[in-house]
Design a protein around this motif. Structure first.
Motif, PDB file in Angstrom:
ATOM      1  N   VAL A 163      15.454  -4.434  -6.576  1.00  0.00           N
ATOM      2  CA  VAL A 163      14.122  -4.266  -6.001  1.00  0.00           C
ATOM      3  C   VAL A 163      13.244  -5.460  -6.351  1.00  0.00           C
ATOM      4  O   VAL A 163      13.623  -6.332  -7.139  1.00  0.00           O
ATOM      5  CB  VAL A 163      13.467  -2.972  -6.528  1.00  0.00           C
ATOM      6  CG1 VAL A 163      14.289  -1.754  -6.136  1.00  0.00           C
ATOM      7  CG2 VAL A 163      13.298  -3.031  -8.049  1.00  0.00           C
ATOM      8  N   ALA A 164      12.064  -5.480  -5.759  1.00  0.00           N
ATOM      9  CA  ALA A 164      11.041  -6.464  -6.096  1.00  0.00           C
ATOM     10  C   ALA A 164       9.993  -5.789  -6.975  1.00  0.00           C
ATOM     11  O   ALA A 164       9.549  -4.678  -6.673  1.00  0.00           O
ATOM     12  CB  ALA A 164      10.395  -7.026  -4.836  1.00  0.00           C
ATOM     13  N   ILE A 165       9.604  -6.442  -8.066  1.00  0.00           N
ATOM     14  CA  ILE A 165       8.569  -5.904  -8.950  1.00  0.00           C
ATOM     15  C   ILE A 165       7.399  -6.872  -8.920  1.00  0.00           C
ATOM     16  O   ILE A 165       7.560  -8.064  -9.219  1.00  0.00           O
ATOM     17  CB  ILE A 165       9.085  -5.723 -10.391  1.00  0.00           C
ATOM     18  CG1 ILE A 165      10.240  -4.711 -10.419  1.00  0.00           C
ATOM     19  CG2 ILE A 165       7.965  -5.240 -11.301  1.00  0.00           C
ATOM     20  CD1 ILE A 165      11.597  -5.299 -10.473  1.00  0.00           C
ATOM     21  N   ARG A 205       0.303  -5.192  -9.878  1.00  0.00           N
ATOM     22  CA  ARG A 205      -0.315  -4.091  -9.132  1.00  0.00           C
ATOM     23  C   ARG A 205      -1.388  -4.557  -8.157  1.00  0.00           C
ATOM     24  O   ARG A 205      -1.733  -3.837  -7.211  1.00  0.00           O
ATOM     25  CB  ARG A 205      -0.914  -3.082 -10.100  1.00  0.00           C
ATOM     26  CG  ARG A 205      -2.013  -3.627 -11.004  1.00  0.00           C
ATOM     27  CD  ARG A 205      -2.418  -2.589 -12.013  1.00  0.00           C
ATOM     28  NE  ARG A 205      -3.420  -3.106 -12.947  1.00  0.00           N
ATOM     29  CZ  ARG A 205      -3.857  -2.430 -14.004  1.00  0.00           C
ATOM     30  NH1 ARG A 205      -3.376  -1.226 -14.248  1.00  0.00           N
ATOM     31  NH2 ARG A 205      -4.763  -2.967 -14.809  1.00  0.00           N
ATOM     32  N   ASP A 206      -1.935  -5.781  -8.353  1.00  0.00           N
ATOM     33  CA  ASP A 206      -2.939  -6.319  -7.426  1.00  0.00           C
ATOM     34  C   ASP A 206      -2.332  -7.301  -6.430  1.00  0.00           C
ATOM     35  O   ASP A 206      -3.063  -7.961  -5.679  1.00  0.00           O
ATOM     36  CB  ASP A 206      -4.067  -7.013  -8.208  1.00  0.00           C
ATOM     37  CG  ASP A 206      -4.857  -6.039  -9.077  1.00  0.00           C
ATOM     38  OD1 ASP A 206      -4.987  -4.874  -8.665  1.00  0.00           O
ATOM     39  OD2 ASP A 206      -5.306  -6.443 -10.163  1.00  0.00           O
ATOM     40  N   ASP A 207      -1.016  -7.439  -6.419  1.00  0.00           N
ATOM     41  CA  ASP A 207      -0.348  -8.356  -5.492  1.00  0.00           C
ATOM     42  C   ASP A 207      -0.522  -7.863  -4.055  1.00  0.00           C
ATOM     43  O   ASP A 207      -0.562  -6.660  -3.802  1.00  0.00           O
ATOM     44  CB  ASP A 207       1.144  -8.428  -5.830  1.00  0.00           C
ATOM     45  CG  ASP A 207       1.871  -9.535  -5.093  1.00  0.00           C
ATOM     46  OD1 ASP A 207       2.198  -9.333  -3.891  1.00  0.00           O
ATOM     47  OD2 ASP A 207       2.123 -10.577  -5.698  1.00  0.00           O
ATOM     48  N   PRO A 208      -0.655  -8.770  -3.083  1.00  0.00           N
ATOM     49  CA  PRO A 208      -0.786  -8.364  -1.673  1.00  0.00           C
ATOM     50  C   PRO A 208       0.359  -7.479  -1.175  1.00  0.00           C
ATOM     51  O   PRO A 208       0.182  -6.694  -0.240  1.00  0.00           O
ATOM     52  CB  PRO A 208      -0.807  -9.698  -0.927  1.00  0.00           C
ATOM     53  CG  PRO A 208      -1.329 -10.679  -1.920  1.00  0.00           C
ATOM     54  CD  PRO A 208      -0.809 -10.230  -3.254  1.00  0.00           C
ATOM     55  N   LEU A 209       1.517  -7.587  -1.809  1.00  0.00           N
ATOM     56  CA  LEU A 209       2.664  -6.772  -1.391  1.00  0.00           C
ATOM     57  C   LEU A 209       2.691  -5.395  -2.053  1.00  0.00           C
ATOM     58  O   LEU A 209       3.489  -4.537  -1.676  1.00  0.00           O
ATOM     59  CB  LEU A 209       3.975  -7.499  -1.731  1.00  0.00           C
ATOM     60  CG  LEU A 209       4.237  -8.846  -1.041  1.00  0.00           C
ATOM     61  CD1 LEU A 209       5.501  -9.485  -1.611  1.00  0.00           C
ATOM     62  CD2 LEU A 209       4.359  -8.665   0.462  1.00  0.00           C
ATOM     63  N   ALA A 210       1.801  -5.161  -3.008  1.00  0.00           N
ATOM     64  CA  ALA A 210       1.888  -3.954  -3.835  1.00  0.00           C
ATOM     65  C   ALA A 210       1.718  -2.656  -3.044  1.00  0.00           C
ATOM     66  O   ALA A 210       2.226  -1.618  -3.447  1.00  0.00           O
ATOM     67  CB  ALA A 210       0.856  -4.018  -4.954  1.00  0.00           C
ATOM     68  N   VAL A 266       7.189 -12.866  -8.854  1.00  0.00           N
ATOM     69  CA  VAL A 266       7.739 -11.582  -8.418  1.00  0.00           C
ATOM     70  C   VAL A 266       9.131 -11.453  -9.015  1.00  0.00           C
ATOM     71  O   VAL A 266       9.971 -12.338  -8.833  1.00  0.00           O
ATOM     72  CB  VAL A 266       7.820 -11.504  -6.880  1.00  0.00           C
ATOM     73  CG1 VAL A 266       8.483 -10.197  -6.442  1.00  0.00           C
ATOM     74  CG2 VAL A 266       6.442 -11.651  -6.262  1.00  0.00           C
ATOM     75  N   ALA A 267       9.366 -10.378  -9.727  1.00  0.00           N
ATOM     76  CA  ALA A 267      10.698 -10.160 -10.308  1.00  0.00           C
ATOM     77  C   ALA A 267      11.622  -9.531  -9.271  1.00  0.00           C
ATOM     78  O   ALA A 267      11.217  -8.629  -8.541  1.00  0.00           O
ATOM     79  CB  ALA A 267      10.601  -9.270 -11.536  1.00  0.00           C
ATOM     80  N   ARG A 325       4.166  -2.786  -9.731  1.00  0.00           N
ATOM     81  CA  ARG A 325       4.620  -1.937  -8.633  1.00  0.00           C
ATOM     82  C   ARG A 325       6.051  -2.335  -8.264  1.00  0.00           C
ATOM     83  O   ARG A 325       6.381  -3.523  -8.195  1.00  0.00           O
ATOM     84  CB  ARG A 325       3.706  -2.080  -7.409  1.00  0.00           C
ATOM     85  CG  ARG A 325       2.287  -1.610  -7.645  1.00  0.00           C
ATOM     86  CD  ARG A 325       2.203  -0.105  -7.825  1.00  0.00           C
ATOM     87  NE  ARG A 325       0.825   0.337  -8.042  1.00  0.00           N
ATOM     88  CZ  ARG A 325       0.264   0.472  -9.243  1.00  0.00           C
ATOM     89  NH1 ARG A 325       0.974   0.178 -10.332  1.00  0.00           N
ATOM     90  NH2 ARG A 325      -0.979   0.878  -9.370  1.00  0.00           N
ATOM     91  N   GLN A 326       6.865  -1.338  -8.023  1.00  0.00           N
ATOM     92  CA  GLN A 326       8.261  -1.544  -7.661  1.00  0.00           C
ATOM     93  C   GLN A 326       8.430  -1.296  -6.163  1.00  0.00           C
ATOM     94  O   GLN A 326       8.042  -0.239  -5.668  1.00  0.00           O
ATOM     95  CB  GLN A 326       9.114  -0.571  -8.462  1.00  0.00           C
ATOM     96  CG  GLN A 326      10.585  -0.864  -8.475  1.00  0.00           C
ATOM     97  CD  GLN A 326      11.266  -0.131  -9.612  1.00  0.00           C
ATOM     98  OE1 GLN A 326      11.467  -0.681 -10.674  1.00  0.00           O
ATOM     99  NE2 GLN A 326      11.605   1.119  -9.397  1.00  0.00           N
TER     100      GLN A 326
END
Length: 299
Positions: free
Chosen positions: A166-168, A171-176, A237-238, A252-253
Motif C-alpha cells: 500500500v501507499a502510506i 494525514r494532510d497529504d492531497p492523496l489522504a 510517501v511510503a 493514512r494508508q
C-alpha cells in the motif's frame, strides 16, 4: 589433525584476531593460539600473516578456509543424520529472516525447541536476496523471505502470508482522502521504500518500470517505525506492506489498485540436501500455517 583445530582456525580467520576468536569460542586465548600453531606444524604451512595487528590469511590459509568449512559442515551433517535415525535431533539450525512482526516464526521456534531441546539455533536478520543466497550456499538452513509470485530455483517453500503493498501518506497529504490510487499517481512523488534486494522493493521497481518510469526513492528502510517517522514529517510517501493499526494515528494508508502490488512472505529451504533439523522445522511451520487462519500481511 583434529576437528577442534579446524574450528579454531575458522574462528580466528573470521575474527582476524586470536583474542576475539577465543571469546567467541569461550576458551582461553593461549589455547587457541597453541592449537592453531600445532595445526600449522602438522600441515607444514603458516596459516596467518602475523606481521600486522589485524591477522590476514596466507595463500595457503585462503585455500584451507573453504575446505575446513566443508569438513566441519560434513561432520555436523553426519552427526545430525545419525541422531535423526535414532529419533533424536541434536545438531544446529541456522535461520534467517526479514524484519517483520509476524508471530508465527516465534511460535514455530518455541514448538521446535520444546520438541528438540538439544538442537542449537541461531537467528540472522537480512534482506530477502541475501537470505536466499545464504540458504543456497548452505550458510543458512531455512529463511523467511519476501518475494513475488515465483519460487527461487532449487528451493522449497511454505507460504506464510500474502502481502498487500500500500501507499502510506501524511494525514494532510492531497492523496489522504482517497480510498485507492495507482502507481501512476506516485510518478512524481518522493518515495520511501525497502532497500534494494528486498522482495517488496523488487515488486515496486518492476511495477514502476512496467508503467514507464523509475521510482524516485528518497529513503530506504525496512523499519516500520522509521517509515512512520519519515512519513509523519512529510518526507515522502511510503510504499510498503500494510502498517499495523497502532502505527496509523498520524498517517493514512491507501490501497494501490495495481494488481501487481501483491507479494508473499514464505519460508524457504533447500530442495536437495536439507538437514534433518531444517526439514523438521519446516514441518512445524507448515503445521502452524495450516492451523492459523487469520494471518496479517507483513513486510
Amino acid at each position: 589433525m583434529e576437528l577442534r583445530q579446524l574450528e579454531y582456525f575458522l574462528a580466528v580467520a573470521e575474527h582476524s584476531n586470536f583474542t576475539r576468536a577465543a571469546e567467541a569460542l569461550h576458551v582461553a586465548q593461549p589455547w587457541v593460539s597453541a592449537q592453531v600453531r600445532r595445526l600449522e606444524r602438522e600441515l607444514g604451512h603458516e596459516l596467518f600473516d602475523r606481521s600486522s595487528r589485524a591477522l590476514k590469511l596466507t595463500e595457503f590459509g585462503k585455500m584451507l578456509f573453504p575446505l575446513a568449512e566443508t569438513a566441519l559442515q560434513t561432520v555436523g551433517k553426519i552427526r545430525s543424520t545419525a541422531s535423526a535415525m535414532a529419533g533424536v535431533l541434536c545438531g544446529h539450525l541456522a535461520i534467517g529472516t526479514v524484519d517483520h512482526p509476524l508471530p508465527l516464526l516465534a511460535d514455530a521456534l518455541a514448538a521446535f525447541h520444546q520438541a528438540h531441546p538439544a538442537v542449537s539455533i541461531t537467528l540472522t536478520e537480512a534482506r530477502s536476496d541475501q537470505l536466499t543466497a545464504a540458504v543456497l550456499e548452505r550458510k543458512l538452513d531455512v529463511a523467511v523471505v519476501g518475494q513475488g509470485s515465483s519460487t527461487p530455483p532449487l528451493l522449497r517453500e511454505q507460504l506464510l502470508t500474502q502481502q498487500n503493498i500500500v501507499a502510506i501518506v501524511h494525514r494532510d497529504d492531497p492523496l489522504a482522502s482517497r480510498a485507492s490510487i495507482s502507481l501512476e499517481d506516485l510518478r512524481n512523488r518522493a518515495l520511501i521504500s525497502h532497500p534494494q534486494g528486498s522482495g517488496v522493493r523488487k515488486i515496486l521497481d518492476q511495477a514502476c518500470l512496467a508503467q514507464g518510469f523509475v521510482p524516485d526513492i528518497a529513503f530506504e528502510t525496512s523499519s516500520v517505525d522509521m517509515m512512520n517517522h519519515l512519513v509523519t514529517r512529510d518526507l515522502g510517501v511510503a510504499v510498503a506492506p500494510e502498517f499495523p493499526a497502532d502505527r496509523l494515528d498520524r498517517v493514512r494508508q491507501i490501497d494501490l489498485s495495481d494488481e501487481v502490488m501483491r507479494g508473499r512472505l514464505t519460508l524457504v529451504w533447500r530442495e536437495k540436501g536439507a538437514t534433518p533439523e531444517a526439514e523438521a522445522f519446516a514441518a512445524y511451520v507448515s503445521e502452524l500455517c495450516s492451523a492459523q487462519t487469520d494471518l496479517v500481511g507483513v513486510p
